[in-house]
Design a protein around this motif. Structure first.
Motif, PDB file in Angstrom:
ATOM      1  N   MET A   1     -35.630  68.451 -17.253  1.00 55.93           N
ATOM      2  CA  MET A   1     -34.665  69.008 -16.327  1.00 55.93           C
ATOM      3  C   MET A   1     -34.580  68.053 -15.136  1.00 55.93           C
ATOM      4  SD  MET A   1     -34.762  72.577 -14.163  1.00 55.93           S
ATOM      5  CE  MET A   1     -35.174  73.572 -15.534  1.00 55.93           C
ATOM      6  N   ASN A   2     -33.366  67.931 -14.608  1.00 57.78           N
ATOM      7  CA  ASN A   2     -33.158  67.086 -13.432  1.00 57.78           C
ATOM      8  C   ASN A   2     -31.978  67.628 -12.647  1.00 57.78           C
ATOM      9  OD1 ASN A   2     -33.676  64.978 -11.668  1.00 57.78           O
ATOM     10  ND2 ASN A   2     -32.582  63.465 -12.865  1.00 57.78           N
ATOM     11  N   LYS A   3     -31.792  67.151 -11.444  1.00 53.79           N
ATOM     12  CA  LYS A   3     -30.678  67.584 -10.599  1.00 53.79           C
ATOM     13  C   LYS A   3     -29.972  66.359 -10.059  1.00 53.79           C
ATOM     14  CE  LYS A   3     -32.435  66.532  -6.417  1.00 53.79           C
ATOM     15  NZ  LYS A   3     -31.739  65.566  -5.633  1.00 53.79           N
ATOM     16  N   VAL A  25     -28.521  62.305 -15.794  1.00 54.29           N
ATOM     17  CA  VAL A  25     -28.603  62.492 -17.246  1.00 54.29           C
ATOM     18  C   VAL A  25     -29.713  61.629 -17.827  1.00 54.29           C
ATOM     19  CG1 VAL A  25     -27.343  62.265 -19.421  1.00 54.29           C
ATOM     20  CG2 VAL A  25     -26.148  63.028 -17.370  1.00 54.29           C
ATOM     21  N   ASN A  26     -29.808  60.388 -17.374  1.00 55.21           N
ATOM     22  CA  ASN A  26     -30.832  59.480 -17.889  1.00 55.21           C
ATOM     23  C   ASN A  26     -32.243  59.990 -17.589  1.00 55.21           C
ATOM     24  OD1 ASN A  26     -28.790  57.813 -18.768  1.00 55.21           O
ATOM     25  ND2 ASN A  26     -28.872  56.488 -16.975  1.00 55.21           N
ATOM     26  N   VAL A  27     -32.476  60.436 -16.365  1.00 53.17           N
ATOM     27  CA  VAL A  27     -33.806  60.933 -16.005  1.00 53.17           C
ATOM     28  C   VAL A  27     -34.112  62.224 -16.763  1.00 53.17           C
ATOM     29  CG1 VAL A  27     -35.256  61.803 -14.127  1.00 53.17           C
ATOM     30  CG2 VAL A  27     -33.855  59.775 -13.767  1.00 53.17           C
ATOM     31  N   GLY A  38     -43.233  72.823 -25.515  1.00 55.97           N
ATOM     32  CA  GLY A  38     -43.464  74.125 -24.909  1.00 55.97           C
ATOM     33  C   GLY A  38     -43.445  74.119 -23.392  1.00 55.97           C
ATOM     34  N   ASN A  39     -43.177  72.969 -22.789  1.00 53.67           N
ATOM     35  CA  ASN A  39     -43.148  72.849 -21.331  1.00 53.67           C
ATOM     36  C   ASN A  39     -41.816  72.292 -20.863  1.00 53.67           C
ATOM     37  OD1 ASN A  39     -46.055  73.321 -20.222  1.00 53.67           O
ATOM     38  ND2 ASN A  39     -46.309  72.095 -22.077  1.00 53.67           N
ATOM     39  N   ILE A  40     -41.420  72.683 -19.658  1.00 54.57           N
ATOM     40  CA  ILE A  40     -40.253  72.102 -19.011  1.00 54.57           C
ATOM     41  C   ILE A  40     -40.776  71.154 -17.939  1.00 54.57           C
ATOM     42  CG2 ILE A  40     -38.215  72.543 -17.597  1.00 54.57           C
ATOM     43  CD1 ILE A  40     -38.087  75.337 -18.926  1.00 54.57           C
ATOM     44  N   GLN A  41     -40.455  69.880 -18.087  1.00 49.41           N
ATOM     45  CA  GLN A  41     -40.940  68.853 -17.166  1.00 49.41           C
ATOM     46  C   GLN A  41     -39.836  68.482 -16.184  1.00 49.41           C
ATOM     47  OE1 GLN A  41     -43.486  64.887 -17.700  1.00 49.41           O
ATOM     48  NE2 GLN A  41     -41.623  64.830 -18.879  1.00 49.41           N
ATOM     49  N   VAL A  42     -40.189  68.379 -14.913  1.00 45.79           N
ATOM     50  CA  VAL A  42     -39.224  68.014 -13.881  1.00 45.79           C
ATOM     51  C   VAL A  42     -39.821  66.939 -12.981  1.00 45.79           C
ATOM     52  CG1 VAL A  42     -38.208  70.327 -13.866  1.00 45.79           C
ATOM     53  CG2 VAL A  42     -39.964  69.779 -12.199  1.00 45.79           C
ATOM     54  N   VAL A  43     -38.922  66.191 -12.316  1.00 45.34           N
ATOM     55  CA  VAL A  43     -39.377  65.212 -11.322  1.00 45.34           C
ATOM     56  C   VAL A  43     -39.598  65.925  -9.987  1.00 45.34           C
ATOM     57  CG1 VAL A  43     -38.331  63.211 -12.440  1.00 45.34           C
ATOM     58  CG2 VAL A  43     -37.003  64.538 -10.796  1.00 45.34           C
ATOM     59  N   GLU A  44     -40.200  65.216  -9.051  1.00 53.06           N
ATOM     60  CA  GLU A  44     -40.583  65.810  -7.771  1.00 53.06           C
ATOM     61  C   GLU A  44     -39.407  66.396  -6.996  1.00 53.06           C
ATOM     62  OE1 GLU A  44     -43.531  64.766  -4.055  1.00 53.06           O
ATOM     63  OE2 GLU A  44     -42.586  63.112  -5.123  1.00 53.06           O
ATOM     64  N   ASP A  45     -38.268  65.713  -6.954  1.00 57.14           N
ATOM     65  CA  ASP A  45     -37.105  66.233  -6.212  1.00 57.14           C
ATOM     66  C   ASP A  45     -36.675  67.601  -6.732  1.00 57.14           C
ATOM     67  OD1 ASP A  45     -37.060  63.940  -4.698  1.00 57.14           O
ATOM     68  OD2 ASP A  45     -35.352  63.042  -5.752  1.00 57.14           O
ATOM     69  N   THR A  73     -44.306  63.846 -11.925  1.00 56.59           N
ATOM     70  CA  THR A  73     -43.685  64.947 -12.655  1.00 56.59           C
ATOM     71  C   THR A  73     -44.530  66.210 -12.595  1.00 56.59           C
ATOM     72  OG1 THR A  73     -44.669  64.378 -14.780  1.00 56.59           O
ATOM     73  CG2 THR A  73     -42.562  63.332 -14.241  1.00 56.59           C
ATOM     74  N   PHE A  74     -43.847  67.334 -12.860  1.00 54.27           N
ATOM     75  CA  PHE A  74     -44.462  68.657 -12.826  1.00 54.27           C
ATOM     76  C   PHE A  74     -43.984  69.458 -14.031  1.00 54.27           C
ATOM     77  CE2 PHE A  74     -44.163  67.061  -8.584  1.00 54.27           C
ATOM     78  CZ  PHE A  74     -45.301  67.492  -7.933  1.00 54.27           C
ATOM     79  N   PHE A  75     -44.794  70.442 -14.454  1.00 52.42           N
ATOM     80  CA  PHE A  75     -44.388  71.381 -15.487  1.00 52.42           C
ATOM     81  C   PHE A  75     -44.021  72.699 -14.827  1.00 52.42           C
ATOM     82  CE2 PHE A  75     -47.327  68.958 -18.448  1.00 52.42           C
ATOM     83  CZ  PHE A  75     -46.285  68.323 -19.110  1.00 52.42           C
ATOM     84  N   LEU A  76     -42.856  73.225 -15.165  1.00 53.24           N
ATOM     85  CA  LEU A  76     -42.410  74.534 -14.681  1.00 53.24           C
ATOM     86  C   LEU A  76     -43.219  75.598 -15.414  1.00 53.24           C
ATOM     87  CD1 LEU A  76     -40.358  76.337 -13.159  1.00 53.24           C
ATOM     88  CD2 LEU A  76     -38.860  76.090 -15.131  1.00 53.24           C
ATOM     89  N   LYS A  77     -43.830  76.519 -14.661  1.00 49.59           N
ATOM     90  CA  LYS A  77     -44.712  77.521 -15.258  1.00 49.59           C
ATOM     91  C   LYS A  77     -44.251  78.948 -15.048  1.00 49.59           C
ATOM     92  CE  LYS A  77     -47.545  74.906 -17.288  1.00 49.59           C
ATOM     93  NZ  LYS A  77     -47.510  74.892 -18.750  1.00 49.59           N
ATOM     94  N   GLY A  78     -43.141  79.172 -14.386  1.00 51.83           N
ATOM     95  CA  GLY A  78     -42.662  80.538 -14.204  1.00 51.83           C
ATOM     96  C   GLY A  78     -42.221  80.774 -12.784  1.00 51.83           C
ATOM     97  N   ARG A  79     -42.105  82.042 -12.455  1.00 53.73           N
ATOM     98  CA  ARG A  79     -41.623  82.429 -11.132  1.00 53.73           C
ATOM     99  C   ARG A  79     -42.627  83.359 -10.465  1.00 53.73           C
ATOM    100  NH1 ARG A  79     -35.331  84.002 -10.141  1.00 53.73           N
ATOM    101  NH2 ARG A  79     -35.290  82.997  -8.129  1.00 53.73           N
ATOM    102  N   GLU A  80     -42.734  83.237  -9.154  1.00 55.27           N
ATOM    103  CA  GLU A  80     -43.617  84.131  -8.404  1.00 55.27           C
ATOM    104  C   GLU A  80     -43.165  85.567  -8.594  1.00 55.27           C
ATOM    105  OE1 GLU A  80     -46.335  83.199  -6.908  1.00 55.27           O
ATOM    106  OE2 GLU A  80     -45.979  81.059  -7.066  1.00 55.27           O
ATOM    107  N   LYS A  81     -44.080  86.492  -8.630  1.00 51.92           N
ATOM    108  CA  LYS A  81     -43.737  87.894  -8.853  1.00 51.92           C
ATOM    109  C   LYS A  81     -43.235  88.592  -7.600  1.00 51.92           C
ATOM    110  CE  LYS A  81     -46.558  88.608 -12.774  1.00 51.92           C
ATOM    111  NZ  LYS A  81     -47.553  88.204 -13.449  1.00 51.92           N
ATOM    112  N   THR A  82     -43.644  88.142  -6.435  1.00 47.83           N
ATOM    113  CA  THR A  82     -43.265  88.818  -5.195  1.00 47.83           C
ATOM    114  C   THR A  82     -42.147  88.095  -4.485  1.00 47.83           C
ATOM    115  OG1 THR A  82     -44.924  87.608  -3.948  1.00 47.83           O
ATOM    116  CG2 THR A  82     -45.585  89.738  -4.830  1.00 47.83           C
TER     117      THR A  82
END
Length: 101
Positions: A1-3, A25-27, A38-45, A73-82
């Protein structure tokens, strides 16, 4: 995923097809090809933006990206519950238009 910005359009005279181009698109493509199943990887931005909307991440570390060098890079792990819900009072994302009528 990228923006980021992309260029989109139809290309080809004999067999036209719709395509998108650009650094974004390239990134994003490199995030897929260097990712872990099984993971969504994103760059720092991207991580910094999504973190503001309650998403959680695990730092993967530097990944070599052809033409870019090492990217954090980071792996997206979900959303905070609160604080974040999908029921009417959710925080709009930057691209969303609010209807204040």
């Amino acid at each position: 995923m990228n923006k980021g910005a992309v260029l989109a359009g139809v290309i080809g005279a004999r067999k036209p097809h719709y395509d998108i181009w650009g650094n974004t698109v390239n990134v994003a493509s490199r995030m897929e090809s260097t990712g872990v199943m099984g993971n969504i990887q994103v760059v720092e931005d991207t991580q910094l933006i999504l973190k503001e909307f309650g998403f959680r991440f695990v730092r993967r570390g530097a990944v070599y990206v052809k033409g870019k060098g090492d990217l954090l890079t980071f792996f997206l792990k979900g959303r905070e519950k609160t604080g974040y819900s999908d029921s009417g009072s959710s925080v709009p994302l930057p691209h969303q238009v609010l209807d204040n009528s």
